[in-house]
Design a protein around this motif. Structure first.
Motif, mmCIF file in Angstrom:
data_model
loop_
_atom_site.group_PDB
_atom_site.id
_atom_site.type_symbol
_atom_site.label_atom_id
_atom_site.label_comp_id
_atom_site.label_asym_id
_atom_site.label_seq_id
_atom_site.Cartn_x
_atom_site.Cartn_y
_atom_site.Cartn_z
ATOM 1 N N LEU A 103 0.827 -1.207 0.000
ATOM 2 C CA LEU A 103 0.000 0.000 0.000
ATOM 3 C C LEU A 103 0.860 1.255 0.000
ATOM 4 O O LEU A 103 0.532 2.246 -0.669
ATOM 5 C CB LEU A 103 -0.919 -0.002 1.219
ATOM 6 N N ALA A 104 1.967 1.211 0.728
ATOM 7 C CA ALA A 104 2.813 2.399 0.840
ATOM 8 C C ALA A 104 3.653 2.620 -0.406
ATOM 9 O O ALA A 104 3.696 3.737 -0.941
ATOM 10 C CB ALA A 104 3.699 2.289 2.077
ATOM 11 N N PHE A 105 4.313 1.579 -0.896
ATOM 12 C CA PHE A 105 5.336 1.766 -1.925
ATOM 13 C C PHE A 105 4.911 1.337 -3.322
ATOM 14 O O PHE A 105 5.613 1.637 -4.288
ATOM 15 C CB PHE A 105 6.607 1.019 -1.517
ATOM 16 N N LYS A 106 3.779 0.651 -3.458
ATOM 17 C CA LYS A 106 3.267 0.315 -4.778
ATOM 18 C C LYS A 106 2.084 1.191 -5.168
ATOM 19 O O LYS A 106 1.971 1.624 -6.318
ATOM 20 C CB LYS A 106 2.854 -1.166 -4.830
ATOM 21 N N PHE A 107 1.193 1.423 -4.206
ATOM 22 C CA PHE A 107 -0.028 2.170 -4.504
ATOM 23 C C PHE A 107 -0.030 3.587 -3.914
ATOM 24 O O PHE A 107 -1.018 4.300 -4.037
ATOM 25 C CB PHE A 107 -1.242 1.394 -3.978
ATOM 26 N N ASN A 108 1.075 3.953 -3.248
ATOM 27 C CA ASN A 108 1.243 5.309 -2.709
ATOM 28 C C ASN A 108 0.112 5.721 -1.762
ATOM 29 O O ASN A 108 -0.315 6.869 -1.755
ATOM 30 C CB ASN A 108 1.348 6.326 -3.855
ATOM 31 N N LYS A 109 -0.368 4.778 -0.978
ATOM 32 C CA LYS A 109 -1.384 5.073 0.034
ATOM 33 C C LYS A 109 -0.710 5.079 1.411
ATOM 34 O O LYS A 109 -0.888 4.172 2.216
ATOM 35 C CB LYS A 109 -2.509 4.046 -0.017
ATOM 36 N N PHE A 110 0.077 6.104 1.641
ATOM 37 C CA PHE A 110 0.859 6.162 2.872
ATOM 38 C C PHE A 110 -0.022 6.347 4.102
ATOM 39 O O PHE A 110 0.315 5.885 5.189
ATOM 40 C CB PHE A 110 1.889 7.291 2.785
ATOM 41 N N GLY A 111 -1.128 7.036 3.959
ATOM 42 C CA GLY A 111 -2.026 7.229 5.094
ATOM 43 C C GLY A 111 -2.620 5.919 5.555
ATOM 44 O O GLY A 111 -2.600 5.584 6.752
ATOM 45 N N LEU A 112 -3.151 5.129 4.606
ATOM 46 C CA LEU A 112 -3.740 3.842 4.950
ATOM 47 C C LEU A 112 -2.680 2.869 5.453
ATOM 48 O O LEU A 112 -2.912 2.112 6.409
ATOM 49 C CB LEU A 112 -4.452 3.263 3.726
ATOM 50 N N ALA A 113 -1.500 2.886 4.819
ATOM 51 C CA ALA A 113 -0.408 2.011 5.258
ATOM 52 C C ALA A 113 0.046 2.375 6.674
ATOM 53 O O ALA A 113 0.351 1.487 7.485
ATOM 54 C CB ALA A 113 0.765 2.111 4.291
ATOM 55 N N SER A 114 0.067 3.658 6.977
ATOM 56 C CA SER A 114 0.440 4.100 8.331
ATOM 57 C C SER A 114 -0.581 3.621 9.348
ATOM 58 O O SER A 114 -0.221 3.207 10.457
ATOM 59 C CB SER A 114 0.559 5.617 8.374
ATOM 60 N N ALA A 115 -1.863 3.646 8.975
ATOM 61 C CA ALA A 115 -2.905 3.159 9.878
ATOM 62 C C ALA A 115 -2.726 1.669 10.146
ATOM 63 O O ALA A 115 -2.892 1.203 11.285
ATOM 64 C CB ALA A 115 -4.284 3.433 9.281
ATOM 65 N N MET A 116 -2.362 0.904 9.113
ATOM 66 C CA MET A 116 -2.123 -0.521 9.313
ATOM 67 C C MET A 116 -0.907 -0.746 10.204
ATOM 68 O O MET A 116 -0.879 -1.673 11.024
ATOM 69 C CB MET A 116 -1.923 -1.206 7.960
ATOM 70 N N GLY A 117 0.106 0.111 10.057
ATOM 71 C CA GLY A 117 1.264 0.004 10.932
ATOM 72 C C GLY A 117 0.908 0.282 12.378
ATOM 73 O O GLY A 117 1.404 -0.397 13.290
ATOM 74 N N ILE A 118 0.048 1.250 12.610
ATOM 75 C CA ILE A 118 -0.391 1.560 13.974
ATOM 76 C C ILE A 118 -1.211 0.416 14.552
ATOM 77 O O ILE A 118 -1.089 0.068 15.735
ATOM 78 C CB ILE A 118 -1.199 2.870 13.989
#
Length: 288
Positions: A251-266
């Motif tokens: 999500l972060a590095f292929k689809f550039n959805k850093f916000g959603l990827a950050s939420a998954m990290g949290i």
């Protein structure tokens, strides 16, 4: 400057750089990730749109994102298999058997290998006409040959089996250490009373290491969700093998959805924190 002042200055000087590095590369990124999780951001745009809890809602309601938790079930179940095998060998090798140290080394060796190397090893193991297919053909079970890493119905079983092979040695050493701490006099007294090896395991070994088993089961929850190396190297998350961490990276590095990827990290961080708290409370309760 007196001795106490010099001592404090030395301690502060030696602690300053490690603390700065810890704050810079650990705590500050977590704070930024927490902030990003409430935004919709592509990773390079100067503007970040605040979306509140929408990212967290998507994680737990959108089937596309929530299905990775189902994949974690395979690894969680594999943990029970892994612990069972580790406990079996730890119990056997805790008694006087021939070549005991040799077998200890063999069982623990896979844990020393790099996860990337293991991924490539099992790529050859599971590939068509690879090691596993050749072995099944030799013993006359060619009818069981499958597309081990292409069939969505069995791919996660194959990958979970690889994780069992890799991490079983770690649990084996933990169990063996716990069993070895049991005084030999207890076994001698049990033998005098007519207890066989099964009775010694059931009434002496198992109750003595129950706390270690409980802690390993709790840690299995966080481990099952944070699986990354083996499935990423072997399949890249294809054919239904995408795990929570792989999806976060994509999500972060292929689809550039850093916000959603950050939420998954949290979310992953929260799960690990909760599991750690439960582990500490369990350990404290068992030691009281």
């Amino acid at each position: 400057m007196n001795y106490n002042s010099q001592r404090k200055l030395v301690i502060f000087s030696f602690s300053l750089i490690p603390v700065l590095l810890l704050l810079t590369f650990s705590y500050l990124p977590v704070i930024n990730m927490f902030f990003y999780s409430f935004t919709e951001w592509n990773g390079f745009s100067p503007t970040k749109e605040f979306v509140g809890l929408d990212n967290y809602v998507d994680i737990f309601t959108d089937s596309e994102y929530f299905q990775v938790f189902k994949v974690s079930i395979y690894y969680f179940i594999a943990t029970f298999v892994q612990m069972g095998i580790a406990l079996y060998f730890a119990t056997i090798l805790s008694f006087n058997v021939r070549f005991k140290n040799f077998f200890k080394g063999i069982l623990f060796f896979p844990y020393l290998l790099n996860g990337v190397a293991i991924g490539f090893m099992f790529l050859f193991f599971f590939r068509p006409e690879g090691t596993l297919d050749t072995f099944l053909t030799i013993i006359g079970l060619e009818g069981l040959i499958q597309q081990w890493l292409r069939n969505p119905e069995i791919i996660n079983i194959s990958l979970a089996g690889t994780s069992v092979w890799r991490y079983m040695g770690f649990n084996f050493i933990i169990f063996l250490g716990a069993i070895s701490s049991i005084p030999k006099e207890v076994y001698e007294a049990a033998e005098i009373d007519g207890a066989n090896k099964w009775h010694q395991f059931r009434y002496i070994i198992l109750p003595s290491i129950m706390m270690i088993i409980q802690l390993n089961l709790i840690l299995a929850i966080s481990g099952a969700i944070s699986v990354f190396e083996i499935p990423y190297i072997m399949t890249g998350g294809a054919n239904g093998s995408e795990t929570f961490v792989i999806q976060t990276v994509d999500l972060a590095f292929k689809f550039n959805k850093f916000g959603l990827a950050s939420a998954m990290g949290i979310v992953l961080l929260g799960i690990v924190v909760v599991v750690t708290i439960i582990q500490r409370l369990t350990f404290k309760k068992e030691t009281e």
